[in-house]
Scaffold this active site. Sequence first.
Site: not given
Ligand code: NAI
Length: 685
Positions: A404, A425, A437, A475
């Site tokens: 993000s 994104h 995006e 954002n």
């Molecule tokens: P989250 O915390 O829900 O999920 C992250 C996942 O990545 C977890 O299941 C974790 O176990 C896994 N993970 C961590 N390290 C890992 C690795 N080395 N290998 C494989 N899996 C691994 O986070 P979320 O919210 O899904 O965000 C993920 C990405 O998406 C971030 O970069 C965030 O900035 C971006 N994002 C989030 C949005 C949101 O509204 N939550 C919107 C748009 C982008």
Amino acid sequence: MTVTIERNSDIAVIAIDNPPVNALSHAVRQDLWNAAETLDTDPSVRAVVLICEGRTFIAGADVNEFGKPPMPPHLPDLVARIETATKPWIAAIHGSALGGGLEVALGCRFRVAVPSASVGLPEVLLGIVPGAGGSVRLPRLIGPALATEMVTTGTSVAAPKARSQGLIDAVVEGDLEKGAIDFARAAADQSLPLPLRQRSVPVVDPSFWETTSKAVASRAKREDAPLRALACVRKAAEADFDTAMAFERQTFLELRGSPQAAALRHVFFAERSAPRPPELAGIEPRPIRSAAVIGGGTMGAGIAAALRDAGLPVTLVERDEVAVERGLSNLRSIFESSVKRGRITFETAAERLSGIIGTTDYGLLARTDIVIEAVFEDLDVKREVFGKLSTACHCDAVLATNTSYLDPEQIAAGIKHPERFVGLHFFSPAHVMKLLEIVPTAQTTPATLATGFALARMLKKIPVRAGICNGFIGNRILKVTRAQAERLLLSGATPQAVDTAMRAFGLPMGPFEAQDLGGLDIAAFQRRAARARGETPFAPIADRLCTLERFGQKSGGGWYDYAKGERTPQPSEIVASIIAEEARETSQQEWDEARIIDCIALPMVNEAAKILHEKVALRAGDIDLVEIHGYGFPRWRGGLMHYAEERGLAGVVAALETLAAEDLAEPPSDLLRRSAEGGRFVSRD
Ligand code: NAI
Ligand code: 3HC
């Protein structure tokens, strides 16, 4: 453009070939009129088949002609001419018969269609009502209830259902032209049904109109066209044919020139040009036959679901077995909820789930075409993941990050073949939100970028190219929205007043309700990172709420209080006292809705102008799409930039200067000032 007439013994076949969608341009209308004149007087012709070349039957009036003076023959006259022809016309439909296209088909005595065809009157989606008798003839054919549904929502009906409703007369399996000719020959031997203008509208219970009116008003929110469309169908039911036609035409002409119609037309064209940006013309995307997602959390599971919805086999990679199970369970919940909502069947859900492999083994990605990373928002974690992908995947595989806020250049640093790297994104929930995006780095090749756009088309998303900066397009503007919302609180407005005003403006939620829903902790995390970089993000009250662990609905309180298990925001005394403390040194004002809206929306416009100036967005229309599809900006306002242009950029500059003088916003940017001179946004060059 060509309209040709060929003979098949006693049946004439008129074929329209007006790419891309056989819209009813002036030339097509004129040729159809001439064809009707010619065929009426030809004794060798017993019936006429009207068919189209290319991908679809007539998709409607030519929207490009809407801003221009109308030229005869006008569409209602053409439809009447076809309806009163001396021989029966048969519309042979493939693709879609939409708007004016369906109206022409309703002028025909019969309609036949291939099973994959659909028919509809989508005019309300363009802020207008049917303009050539759609609302008058349709209720005569299928009754007022079904006609109301179609005319007020703009949704299309598939051919088999349309057949069961009586909207079309036959579904043709096999060759459409042959089937239509056979149908025409059989029809010409029998007594013909009355033309629709001579039929009456079936009677409905008088309460139908009142009940429907309430339902349509609540669905339409602030859009004018749906209720006006209902009024047209009602007139068709209650007045004679000619009176109803005049009423519909008058309504159509009034709405066609309205600001809402102009805004919705603008969005229509922006959405259609977004998937194929001119700068990528002729660039071949790489093939996408399989996909992988790294991280099965909120975003990863949503992205994986979207990929499966598009039919791609998906490998989901997590960091350990427990996390694999959690990721698969997240996916299961998504598909189960789609079944509950009636979007897909149980069997489809099972099929989608069976197309996902959960693993911790990067070795399974050797032949995958595109990999999307959605792990924690942490540069080191992401770089470690891309280090592994860089060796595990084949060198043509596209490697994408869903970050993000992090800099994609830094995430990609050091990977092998960085030309295949790109930011993709998605927005949460990723299987629902339409916006994508697409963020190239300096090394991303056009083919990789084109693959991002191709993926968006596969997933039915609206792609917008964004340059690298903190928060990309959406954002970055959101940060301004939130900062302005807090400025308002410091100057005397309440969270309720701000949220109410922004809802009145047309947003689905105000900025504080939205933060409570999404959680305040993510933005707090971003601010901590920004401060570590030496920046000074402005969120004095949100920072205090986070210190108290008031993260929003999930912690039982945020900007509002929430009763246990409830989602209804209640004003919070704690928040009020924090605001009062933080606002001690700020002069207090009375805020009405209009000024609250200005204090939030106009600084957003100012930031957007900078985004355009810096080429983070290439077109003002792209920013409109980001706001509409990522943040719920009202579509009928045409998006943020269209709103500003319609309001008058000079007025926007003046209002921003006033706000800036009171220290309530930044002064207008150079590009905004320069654009104001011409009244339209200009990009930097
Ligand atoms: P989250 O915390 O829900 O999920 C992250 C996942 O990545 C977890 O299941 C974790 O176990 C896994 N993970 C961590 N390290 C890992 C690795 N080395 N290998 C494989 N899996 C691994 O986070 P979320 O919210 O899904 O965000 C993920 C990405 O998406 C971030 O970069 C965030 O900035 C971006 N994002 C989030 C949005 C949101 O509204 N939550 C919107 C748009 C982008
Ligand atoms: N007028 C002019 N151009 C149109 C058009 C229309 N009605 N409908 C589509 N186009 C153009 C698009 O702008 C696009 O142009 P581009 O290639 O230069 O970008 C091209 O046709 C292809 O459009 P899509 O990318 O949307 O193609 P798809 O194959 O995905 O979809 C479609 C085809 C289902 C026909 C879709 O284009 C569509 O829904 N069009 C809108 C139909 C519509 O709203 N009709 C009602 C018009 S109003 C009316 O008829 C008033 C009447 O009552 C008097």
